[in-house]
Design a protein around this motif. Sequence first.
Motif, PDB file in Angstrom:
ATOM      1  N   ALA A   1      -7.593  -0.253   0.219  1.00  0.00           N
ATOM      2  CA  ALA A   1      -6.982  -0.729  -1.033  1.00  0.00           C
ATOM      3  C   ALA A   1      -8.005  -0.719  -2.169  1.00  0.00           C
ATOM      4  O   ALA A   1      -7.672  -0.374  -3.314  1.00  0.00           O
TER       5      ALA A   1
ATOM      6  N   PHE B   1       0.836  -1.203   0.000  1.00  0.00           N
ATOM      7  CA  PHE B   1       0.000   0.000   0.000  1.00  0.00           C
ATOM      8  C   PHE B   1       0.872   1.256   0.000  1.00  0.00           C
ATOM      9  O   PHE B   1       0.612   2.214  -0.743  1.00  0.00           O
TER      10      PHE B   1
ATOM     11  N   TYR C   1      -1.612  -1.172  -5.037  1.00  0.00           N
ATOM     12  CA  TYR C   1      -2.861  -1.379  -4.298  1.00  0.00           C
ATOM     13  C   TYR C   1      -3.489  -2.736  -4.575  1.00  0.00           C
ATOM     14  O   TYR C   1      -4.132  -3.315  -3.693  1.00  0.00           O
TER      15      TYR C   1
END
Length: 247
Positions: free
Chosen positions: A68, A36, A41
């Motif tokens: 995310a 992250f 992501y």
Amino acid sequence: MMKFKYILLLSAFLFSLVNVNAQDERRFIRSGNSHFTDSAYLESEIEYRKALDKTGDSFEGQFNLGDALYKQEKYNNAIDQFQILAGVETDPQRLSEVYHNIGNSYFAMQKYQESIEAYKNALRNNPEDHDTRYNLIAAQKMLQQQQQDQQNQDQNKDQEQQQEQNKEQQQKNQEQQQQEQNKDQQQEQNQDQQQNQQQKQQQQPEEQMSKEDAQRLLNAIQQDENELQKKLQKAKAAKQTKTEKNW
């Protein structure tokens, strides 16, 4: 700039106090947090889901999974994920963070009324959250602008419809006027034809009388000619008779 909240698990010293599943969960969460931070992501989503496979009730795993999904612009999925937390979480601080991110997800989808309600729920749980208050003001302004734009669009649409109706009515009037003109012209033509026919009918007897008069004249001439011939014949006969007497 819209501020987003996310949670990083830093309590590495707890490893000695939890079982193997909990250790695996935190390992996946740490890996997800690392991805992250690197803006990877999708990879972080995968790691957070692995963590939830180990302990499905992990607040950190569920919350960061929602983050995310949001970063991948999967806003509906992110809202679903945060709504799950909102339905089970009781801690006001955590609830405030959950509703804050729900509001951000709605805001990204330009659903400003829904985002306003989410921000208000966040402030009910944490009235001192200035980030949420800032986002709430921004959402209210955007909703006002959106409503004004929609009103302008409706007005423009109404004007266009009115103009189209006026145009259709004008065209209809022109067609009706043209039809009336054509009708008047046709009536005038019919009247002219009738007048011509009447004049022709009136002239025909005159022409017929003229022919009859001519025939009478010819007959009279012929009669006069016959009378003249008779007189000549009589005169000739009389002459011949007189001559014979002299002899």
